[in-house]
Write a protein that holds these residues in place. Structure first.
Motif, short mmCIF file in Angstrom:
data_model
loop_
_atom_site.label_atom_id
_atom_site.label_comp_id
_atom_site.label_asym_id
_atom_site.label_seq_id
_atom_site.Cartn_x
_atom_site.Cartn_y
_atom_site.Cartn_z
N LEU A 107 42.55 90.31 31.50
CA LEU A 107 42.52 91.41 31.17
C LEU A 107 44.10 92.60 31.23
O LEU A 107 44.23 93.26 30.20
CB LEU A 107 41.37 92.35 30.67
CG LEU A 107 39.90 91.60 29.74
CD1 LEU A 107 38.67 92.05 30.08
CD2 LEU A 107 40.39 91.49 27.95
N LEU A 108 44.07 92.58 32.28
CA LEU A 108 44.97 93.19 33.10
C LEU A 108 47.02 93.24 32.36
O LEU A 108 47.05 93.67 32.27
CB LEU A 108 44.95 93.13 34.87
CG LEU A 108 45.66 94.53 35.40
CD1 LEU A 108 45.76 96.08 34.57
CD2 LEU A 108 45.53 94.25 36.68
N THR A 109 46.60 91.67 32.41
CA THR A 109 47.54 90.92 32.47
C THR A 109 48.53 90.57 30.91
O THR A 109 49.02 90.27 30.25
CB THR A 109 47.88 88.98 32.66
OG1 THR A 109 46.70 88.26 32.93
CG2 THR A 109 48.21 89.97 34.70
N ALA A 110 47.09 91.02 30.14
CA ALA A 110 47.06 90.74 29.10
C ALA A 110 48.20 91.00 27.79
O ALA A 110 49.20 90.63 27.31
CB ALA A 110 45.87 90.49 28.20
N PRO A 111 48.62 92.64 27.80
CA PRO A 111 49.45 93.83 27.73
C PRO A 111 51.35 93.06 28.10
O PRO A 111 51.58 93.66 27.20
CB PRO A 111 49.04 95.16 28.07
CG PRO A 111 47.37 95.46 28.49
CD PRO A 111 47.05 94.18 28.98
N PHE A 112 50.40 92.50 29.08
CA PHE A 112 51.98 92.87 29.62
C PHE A 112 52.97 90.73 29.31
O PHE A 112 53.90 90.82 28.92
CB PHE A 112 52.15 92.20 31.41
CG PHE A 112 52.35 93.87 32.34
CD1 PHE A 112 53.35 94.17 32.34
CD2 PHE A 112 50.54 94.00 32.58
CE1 PHE A 112 52.74 95.66 32.65
CE2 PHE A 112 49.93 95.46 33.04
CZ PHE A 112 51.43 95.89 33.53
N ALA A 113 51.50 90.33 28.58
CA ALA A 113 52.10 88.98 28.06
C ALA A 113 52.19 89.19 26.39
O ALA A 113 53.43 88.66 26.07
CB ALA A 113 50.52 87.77 28.20
N LEU A 114 51.29 90.44 26.09
CA LEU A 114 51.95 90.61 24.78
C LEU A 114 53.28 91.14 25.18
O LEU A 114 54.49 90.93 23.65
CB LEU A 114 51.85 91.57 24.24
CG LEU A 114 51.88 91.94 22.21
CD1 LEU A 114 52.01 91.18 22.06
CD2 LEU A 114 50.53 93.22 22.12
N VAL A 115 54.36 92.01 26.04
CA VAL A 115 55.13 92.93 26.21
C VAL A 115 56.23 91.45 26.27
O VAL A 115 57.65 91.70 25.58
CB VAL A 115 54.88 93.91 27.05
CG1 VAL A 115 56.92 94.10 27.14
CG2 VAL A 115 54.34 94.98 26.59
N ASN A 116 55.90 91.03 26.95
CA ASN A 116 57.29 89.47 27.57
C ASN A 116 57.24 88.67 26.20
O ASN A 116 58.56 88.44 25.76
CB ASN A 116 56.36 88.64 28.57
CG ASN A 116 57.07 87.54 28.97
OD1 ASN A 116 58.16 87.60 28.95
ND2 ASN A 116 56.35 86.10 28.55
#
Length: 438
Positions: A107-116
């Motif tokens: 859940l913490l890395t999900a926003p960065f995956a979306l930005v990626n």
């Protein structure tokens, strides 16, 4: 031309043409020992290994950014490097908690995956999410694994909509990586649970084996104690009776005293022979042990003759027709030992008198053999035990229970025989016969 088996001609003592025993491949054994050491160290210091793994991937992600390698697979290579570096650290640093809080890490890395994917950077550090997925598949329920799939793939679907021409570069590799990490975690988990089940089963079987060995040893000790009690108790009682009678007759009838001494010697030798046979089975090798048959129904006459020589008049009655096939040796031994113990108890516990006598009656019926031993002596107040609770009677009951027989011992309760009244004692054994018609 045919294939021939590999033979060993190295002079190892087996000679040419013998097969060399198969052994583990050296590299396989080395890898197994290395993995066992790594797992043991990980169990002892899990935080150290998590820190090392996290540090390694952070350095790898920073190296990928600093070398510009991320641009070779990026959809948009003009994404600011500061953003790429922040995303790389965001994907790698949370790995420190991948085992304790795996779903929170995703859940913490999900926003960065979306930005990626939305920016088109498509950095390789995003694949570090699959390490967390592997840990979820290894330790968490399948429902949590399904949730992790939604968390990992949802940003990719959104990013693919932003770059429809490159959806296969954005979505397909991560889908394959998620499937591979999930299946690998499930396989490792299955093997681990199977191994733990085998270890648990082996430990349980070992405990059961030890328990069975203890039960067998206890049963054998009980059987030996019962045999020793019957042999020693009976023969010493006979010797005691002979010695008392010999001492009484020594002054008036030296010839009877001599006969008593001869009988004592014979009885003692018989007792020693039985003890040597019993102890020889325990001490000697099975092939060298004395295998003299145990007493049978045919030896009851000799048993009663020995009791008579000790001074106790005993009458033997046989009623009914013996079966065509004799009872099993174990059943015959049970009858013999019960008669022996009952007469021994009469010699030890009954108050002797001029009219003291005993009777042994063997009654054959179609389905059972009834053995009745009675005497007319009064129980001694200091040696007799009420209701048949003595050690010898307990042993008789144990023998009877081996063959579903019933044994009762006590006062005759008003019954009367030719020479025994209700002031005496009786033992009644009802033993089912083998292979007898119902």
């Amino acid at each position: 031309m045919t294939d021939e088996p590999v033979t060993d001609d190295a002079g190892d003592g087996r000679g040419p043409g013998t097969h060399r025993p198969a052994g583990p491949f050296p590299l396989t054994g080395l890898l197994q020992r290395l993995l066992q050491r790594i797992r043991a160290s990980d169990r002892r210091r899990p935080l150290v290994w998590d820190a090392l793994l996290t540090t390694f991937w952070i350095l790898f992600a920073v190296l990928d950014v600093s070398s510009g390698g991320w641009r070779t697979v990026a959809v948009d290579p003009h994404v600011p490097e500061s953003l790429v570096l922040a995303m790389s650290v965001a994907f790698s640093a949370p790995l420190l908690w991948r085992r304790s809080h795996p779903l929170a890490v995703l859940l913490l890395t999900a926003p960065f995956a979306l930005v990626n994917v939305w920016t088109g950077a498509v950095i390789q550090a995003a694949f570090l999410q699959e390490i967390v997925v592997f840990n979820i598949a290894l330790r968490r329920p399948l429902r949590t694994l399904a949730c992790s799939g939604g968390i990992v793939l949802a940003p990719l679907v959104i990013g693919s909509a932003h770059f429809p021409d490159d959806w296969n570069r954005l979505f397909i590799p991560h889908l394959y990586a998620f499937a591979f990490a999930s299946l690998t975690g499930i396989v490792v988990r299955t093997r681990k649970e199977y191994t733990e089940a085998l270890v648990d089963r082996a430990n349980r079987l070992e405990r059961e084996r030890d328990q069975q060995a203890q039960l067998a040893a206890a049963a054998e000790r009980t059987r030996i104690a019962r045999e020793m009690h019957d042999i020693i108790g009976h023969n010493l009682s006979v010797i005691t009776g002979l010695a008392d009678g010999g001492a009484y007759a020594a002054a008036k009838n030296p010839e009877r005293a001599t006969q008593a001494l001869d009988a004592i010697g014979t009885t003692s030798r018989q007792a020693l022979a039985e003890l040597r046979r019993l102890l020889g089975v325990l001490r000697d090798h099975p092939d060298r042990a004395d295998r003299t048959p145990q007493p049978t129904l045919d030896d009851i006459d000799a048993l009663i003759a020995g009791v008579r020589s000790a001074g106790l008049p005993v009458r033997l009655h046989r009623r009914g027709t013996p079966p065509a096939v004799p009872p099993a040796p174990g059943r015959q031994l049970t009858v013999y030992r019960v008669v022996q113990e009952a007469l021994t108890n009469t010699l030890k516990h009954a108050v002797a008198g001029p009219s003291l006598a005993a009777e042994v009656t063997l009654t054959y019926r179609p389905a059972e053999l009834e053995v009745l031993i009675t005497d007319n002596g009064s129980p001694h107040p200091t040696t007799a035990l009420p209701d048949g609770t003595g050690q010898g009677i307990t042993g008789m009951r144990e023998r009877a229970s081996l063959y579903d027989a019933t044994l009762k011992a006590g006062r005759p309760a008003g019954t009367t025989t030719d020479s025994c009244t209700d002031t005496g004692w009786q033992v009644r054994l009802q033993l089912p016969l083998e292979d007898s018609p119902s």
